[in-house]
Design a protein around this motif. Sequence first.
Motif, mmCIF file in Angstrom:
data_model
loop_
_atom_site.group_PDB
_atom_site.id
_atom_site.type_symbol
_atom_site.label_atom_id
_atom_site.label_comp_id
_atom_site.label_asym_id
_atom_site.label_seq_id
_atom_site.Cartn_x
_atom_site.Cartn_y
_atom_site.Cartn_z
ATOM 1 N N ILE A 152 -21.507 60.782 2.982
ATOM 2 C CA ILE A 152 -20.388 60.812 3.941
ATOM 3 C C ILE A 152 -20.929 60.184 5.419
ATOM 4 O O ILE A 152 -20.602 59.115 5.863
ATOM 5 N N TYR A 153 -22.062 60.790 5.699
ATOM 6 C CA TYR A 153 -22.500 60.072 7.057
ATOM 7 C C TYR A 153 -22.890 58.885 7.149
ATOM 8 O O TYR A 153 -22.897 57.970 7.729
ATOM 9 N N PHE A 154 -23.731 58.477 5.884
ATOM 10 C CA PHE A 154 -24.384 57.294 5.720
ATOM 11 C C PHE A 154 -23.312 56.028 5.227
ATOM 12 O O PHE A 154 -23.248 55.018 5.949
ATOM 13 N N PHE A 155 -22.635 56.306 4.126
ATOM 14 C CA PHE A 155 -21.731 55.222 3.706
ATOM 15 C C PHE A 155 -20.457 55.196 4.199
ATOM 16 O O PHE A 155 -19.695 54.278 4.122
ATOM 17 N N LEU A 162 -17.111 53.068 2.517
ATOM 18 C CA LEU A 162 -16.253 53.761 1.854
ATOM 19 C C LEU A 162 -15.437 54.792 2.484
ATOM 20 O O LEU A 162 -15.981 55.129 3.771
ATOM 21 N N PRO A 163 -14.385 55.305 2.206
ATOM 22 C CA PRO A 163 -13.505 56.231 2.813
ATOM 23 C C PRO A 163 -14.239 57.593 3.030
ATOM 24 O O PRO A 163 -15.039 58.178 2.237
ATOM 25 N N VAL A 164 -13.971 58.199 4.054
ATOM 26 C CA VAL A 164 -14.699 59.518 4.215
ATOM 27 C C VAL A 164 -14.284 60.705 3.323
ATOM 28 O O VAL A 164 -14.944 61.465 2.774
ATOM 29 N N GLN A 165 -12.739 60.868 3.397
ATOM 30 C CA GLN A 165 -12.282 61.878 2.546
ATOM 31 C C GLN A 165 -10.990 61.411 1.689
ATOM 32 O O GLN A 165 -10.568 60.333 2.042
ATOM 33 N N GLY A 166 -10.295 62.095 1.138
ATOM 34 C CA GLY A 166 -9.178 61.966 0.602
ATOM 35 C C GLY A 166 -9.092 61.443 -0.970
ATOM 36 O O GLY A 166 -10.051 61.500 -1.588
ATOM 37 N N TYR A 167 -7.730 61.163 -1.416
ATOM 38 C CA TYR A 167 -7.804 60.879 -2.617
ATOM 39 C C TYR A 167 -6.684 60.048 -2.790
ATOM 40 O O TYR A 167 -5.501 60.260 -2.374
ATOM 41 N N LYS A 168 -6.402 58.878 -3.574
ATOM 42 C CA LYS A 168 -5.582 57.789 -3.822
ATOM 43 C C LYS A 168 -5.188 58.073 -5.487
ATOM 44 O O LYS A 168 -6.202 57.824 -6.194
#
Length: 313
Positions: A152-155, A162-168
């Motif tokens: 999460i920190y790097f990408f 890329l998105p940090v969190q969540g879902y589509k």
Amino acid sequence: MAAYIFRRLVSTIAVMAMVGIFVFLLLRLAPGDPAAMIAGRSATAEMIAGIHEKLGLNDPMPVQFIRWVRDMLAGDFGTSIFAGRPVLELISQRLEPTLSLSMLTMILSVTVGVSLGVLAAWRSGGLIDRLLTAFATIGYSVPVFVIGYFLIYFFAIRTHWLPVQGYKPIEFGLGPWLLHLVLPTVTLSLAYIAFIARISRASMLEVLSEDYMRTAAAKGVSSYAMLFHHALKNAGVPIVTVIGLSFAGLIGGVVITETVFNIPGVGRLVVDAINNRDYPIIQGVLILVSGLYVLINLAVDLSYTLVDPRIRY
């Protein structure tokens, strides 16, 4: 084969009965009162007693267990204490994110893990083999949440790729669906890739040392044919076993991964239910997961006959 399947199904009933008793007693004997949590801190003793009566918690434990089993066999897994909705409805609403994450994780883990294991066995003792050994050690020993927060920190935070969190949901398009699952899938896959790769390497090394493999090499059989047409088929049983165990054990990793990436799946549902002591949800999920685990083990055992024709039941 039919007799073997019948025996396994009978044993499955016994296993599920033991799981049901364990789950029921574990939740009922755990400290804490769900009625008090529902009523809140300002609740009176009369309010708590009324909730106990409404939920049937005043009945003897055997009566509660028989009622629970009877309803479950009829397809009624109960009603959530806090949401006030059927448990199966809540689980079905959370299935898509969990199934999406699990399937992508296993596809990535099996594809990469088996390929790396075969490659490392082919170049045993070389640079590729040593790099794989180091990767397998790190990937299998570092906790999932540590890998998740690093990715999460790097990408997501540093590069914004890329998105940090969540879902589509997939109904919003394949692109957004995949984009939100890249980091969770990689996070959850690393440990399984390392595990599958190590078992694949060990199994392939054992087969490659057999006399018939040296004979095939002496006859000029290509490396590709030796590895994938001869060695991998004969090394398949341990690899299939570890793939089945990895698939069955995904639930633990899914719970952590969904929490780290804020994915509204079954794992998050279980965590919220545990925090709220929502007995029906916890019981329903545990029973369904246990049944799935037993069926996966049966499928793995039956697949042995496809991998190795010498095995018969």
